[in-house]
Design a protein around this motif. Structure first.
Motif, mmCIF file in Angstrom:
data_model
loop_
_atom_site.group_PDB
_atom_site.id
_atom_site.type_symbol
_atom_site.label_atom_id
_atom_site.label_comp_id
_atom_site.label_asym_id
_atom_site.label_seq_id
_atom_site.Cartn_x
_atom_site.Cartn_y
_atom_site.Cartn_z
ATOM 1 N N ARG A 63 -7.423 -74.209 -14.031
ATOM 2 C CA ARG A 63 -6.409 -75.243 -14.169
ATOM 3 C C ARG A 63 -6.906 -76.460 -14.948
ATOM 4 N NH1 ARG A 63 -5.320 -76.685 -8.948
ATOM 5 N NH2 ARG A 63 -4.528 -74.584 -8.661
ATOM 6 N N SER A 121 -7.087 -70.437 -11.772
ATOM 7 C CA SER A 121 -5.806 -70.318 -12.455
ATOM 8 C C SER A 121 -4.764 -69.777 -11.482
ATOM 9 C CB SER A 121 -5.940 -69.393 -13.663
ATOM 10 O OG SER A 121 -6.205 -68.067 -13.229
ATOM 11 N N TYR A 133 -2.073 -71.734 -18.540
ATOM 12 C CA TYR A 133 -2.132 -72.031 -17.106
ATOM 13 C C TYR A 133 -2.286 -70.766 -16.254
ATOM 14 C CZ TYR A 133 -1.117 -76.984 -17.616
ATOM 15 O OH TYR A 133 -1.202 -78.318 -17.921
#
Length: 326
Positions: free
Chosen positions: A111, A3, A106
Motif C-alpha cells: 500500500r 496490498s 493498489y
C-alpha cells in the motif's frame, strides 16, 4: 502494509491472474484499435501484452516470496509509458487507458508503495497533459485520476479494516490451526483464577522454532504454512484432550496445561520435543526447537507467568546463538 490481494492467502495467484486478465483485455483493446486503423497506437502498445504475461508467469513461479514489488513496479512503469506518450494524440482516450493503473498498483503493490506510485502518476499526467493542452484540461485530467485512485485506496483500507476485525474476532490462527494470542491471554487469566481458587497447579510449555525466518527464506512461505498444521497436530497428539496449543508469534507456540505440576510438564516437554525433532517433515526435513516450561507461583498473575516463560526462551535463544558462534 500489504496490498489488497495479499490479504487473501492465495495472493500471488490472484496477482498473476489479474495480470493475465489485464493482458487479455489489452489484447481486445489493441485488436479494436487495429480494426479502426490506429496502427501507430497498436505498434506503440503491443509490447505491453507479453510483458504482462511474462510477469504473471514469473509471479506464479515465485509464489513463496512475501511480495513482488521488485517485479510489479517495473511492469507498471512499462505499461504506463504508452498511455503517457499517447496523450499528445488524444487526452481522453489515453486517460481512459491510464485509469487502470490505480487498480493494478493498489492490488499488486504494497500500500505505501502504491501511494507513492499513484502520486507520481498524478504529477506525470498533469505535466504530460499540460505539454499538449491548456492548464484547465491538465488539471481536470489529474483530478479524474485522483478521484479514481482515491476510490481504490479507500476500498483497500476497508478491506484491511475488515481483515483486522475478522482476525481480532477469530479464535484460531488461520495458518496453523492453533488458538491465537488474543485467546491465549483470555484463557490464561481464566485458568490462573481457577487454579488459585481450586489450589491446583498450572503449567505452561513454550515451543519456539529455531531460525524460523531462515526456514521461510530457504523453503518458501508456502512450505512453512503447510508444515504448521502438522506441527500443531503432533503437539496435540501428545497431550490430554482439554489441553490447547496457542500461537503467540510466528515461531512461538505455548501449551497451556491446567492441573499439571512443573515436574510433569518437564517430562511432557522433553517427550514432545524429542518427537518433533526426530520426525522427518516433508520439504523441511528436520526442525530444531527451543523449549521451556514454567509453573504458576503463589501470587502470580497470568502476564507474570507468561513473562517468565518468554524470558527462559530468550535465554535459551541467546545461549544457542553463542554456541553456534563458537
Amino acid at each position: 502494509m500489504i496490498s489488497i490481494i495479499d490479504s487473501h492467502r492465495q495472493g500471488p495467484v490472484l496477482r498473476a491472474g489479474l495480470f493475465g486478465l489485464t493482458a487479455l483485455l489489452m489484447s481486445g483493446l489493441l485488436w479494436e484499435q487495429f480494426q479502426l486503423g490506429l496502427y501507430d497506437t497498436v505498434l506503440a502498445s503491443i509490447y505491453v501484452i507479453p510483458v504482462l504475461v511474462l510477469a504473471a508467469v514469473v509471479i506464479l513461479f515465485s509464489r513463496d516470496r512475501s511480495h513482488h514489488d521488485w517485479l510489479v513496479l517495473p511492469v507498471l512503469v512499462l505499461v504506463t509509458i504508452p498511455g503517457l506518450v499517447r496523450l499528445e494524440t488524444g487526452v481522453a482516450l489515453s486517460l481512459n487507458y491510464l485509469l487502470m493503473m490505480p487498480f493494478l498498483s493498489y492490488f499488486c503493490l504494497r500500500r505505501a508503495l502504491g501511494h507513492i506510485y499513484n502520486f507520481c502518476m498524478v504529477v506525470a499526467i498533469w505535466i504530460a497533459t499540460l505539454a499538449v493542452s491548456d492548464l484547465l484540461v491538465a488539471t481536470r485530467s489529474a483530478l479524474v485520476y485522483i478521484m479514481v485512485a482515491a476510490s481504490v485506496a479507500c476500498y483497500g483500507l476497508l478491506i484491511s479494516h475488515r481483515l483486522l476485525v475478522a482476525t481480532s474476532l477469530a479464535l484460531k490462527d488461520g495458518e496453523s490451526g492453533a488458538y491465537n494470542a488474543r485467546q491465549f491471554a483470555l484463557m490464561l487469566e481464566r485458568e490462573v483464577a481457577r487454579s488459585v481458587r481450586a489450589k491446583r497447579p498450572l503449567s505452561l510449555i513454550g515451543f519456539s522454532i529455531e531460525d524460523f525466518s531462515q526456514l521461510c527464506d530457504l523453503h518458501g512461505n508456502r512450505a512453512v504454512i503447510q508444515f504448521l498444521p502438522d506441527f500443531v497436530g503432533c503437539i496435540r497428539d501428545e497431550v490430554r484432550a482439554g489441553d490447547e496449543v496457542f500461537r503467540i508469534r510466528e515461531e512461538l507456540f505455548i501449551l497451556l496445561l491446567p492441573d499439571c505440576a512443573e515436574d510433569g510438564a518437564i517430562v511432557l516437554m522433553e517427550r514432545i520435543r524429542r518427537h518433533l525433532e526426530q520426525r522427518h517433515w516433508p520439504v523441511l526435513g528436520e526442525v530444531s526447537l527451543l523449549t521451556a516450561t514454567v509453573a504458576l507461583a503463589a501470587g502470580e498473575k497470568g502476564r507474570d507467568v507468561e513473562r517468565r516463560l518468554l524470558t527462559r526462551l530468550a535465554k535459551q535463544k541467546r545461549a544457542s546463538l553463542q554456541a553456534s558462534a563458537f
